[in-house]
Design a protein around this motif. Structure first.
Motif, PDB file in Angstrom:
ATOM      1  N   MET A 168      41.756  41.971  42.749  1.00  0.00           N
ATOM      2  CA  MET A 168      41.910  42.393  44.133  1.00  0.00           C
ATOM      3  C   MET A 168      41.226  41.377  45.046  1.00  0.00           C
ATOM      4  N   LEU A 169      41.885  41.054  46.120  1.00  0.00           N
ATOM      5  CA  LEU A 169      41.332  40.082  47.057  1.00  0.00           C
ATOM      6  C   LEU A 169      40.327  40.735  47.995  1.00  0.00           C
ATOM      7  N   SER A 170      39.211  40.067  48.176  1.00  0.00           N
ATOM      8  CA  SER A 170      38.216  40.554  49.127  1.00  0.00           C
ATOM      9  C   SER A 170      38.614  40.116  50.532  1.00  0.00           C
ATOM     10  N   ASN A 208      38.157  36.397  50.918  1.00  0.00           N
ATOM     11  CA  ASN A 208      39.224  35.586  50.337  1.00  0.00           C
ATOM     12  C   ASN A 208      40.500  35.635  51.179  1.00  0.00           C
ATOM     13  N   ILE A 209      40.790  36.791  51.732  1.00  0.00           N
ATOM     14  CA  ILE A 209      41.948  36.897  52.630  1.00  0.00           C
ATOM     15  C   ILE A 209      41.733  36.014  53.853  1.00  0.00           C
TER      16      ILE A 209
END
Length: 96
Positions: A1-3, A6-7
């Motif tokens: 899952m992207l934090s 990171n997004i």
């Protein structure tokens, strides 16, 4: 899952690329080649990425408790060519 971080990094990268393409490829073609097609093609995605960058910067700055000086530098980076890459390298990678 992207934090969220990171997004934001992905958004910053894409915003930086779109800005460089717009400034250094599409605009010269518009004025020297008299073909505004590329500015129209790249303008909308860049605008959306710019807005996303600003929103994510404010949200991330709040979560990471950036002081106003850092937040202002990150926001100014969105209008300077290549600056979003510097923000990623100097600020976001350090906080990994």
């Amino acid at each position: 899952m992207l934090s969220l971080k990171n997004i934001f990094r992905i958004t910053a990268f894409l915003e930086g690329i779109s800005y460089i393409l717009l400034l250094f490829i599409a605009v010269p073609i518009k004025y020297f080649g008299e073909d505004p097609q590329y500015v129209k093609l790249l303008g909308m995605p860049h605008g959306l990425l710019f807005i996303a960058y600003i929103i994510f910067a404010i949200i991330l700055g709040s979560r990471l408790q950036w002081n106003n000086k850092i937040l202002i530098k990150v926001l100014i980076a969105s209008i300077l060519p290549f600056a979003t890459f510097v923000v990623d390298r100097k600020l976001l990678k350090q906080e990994a």
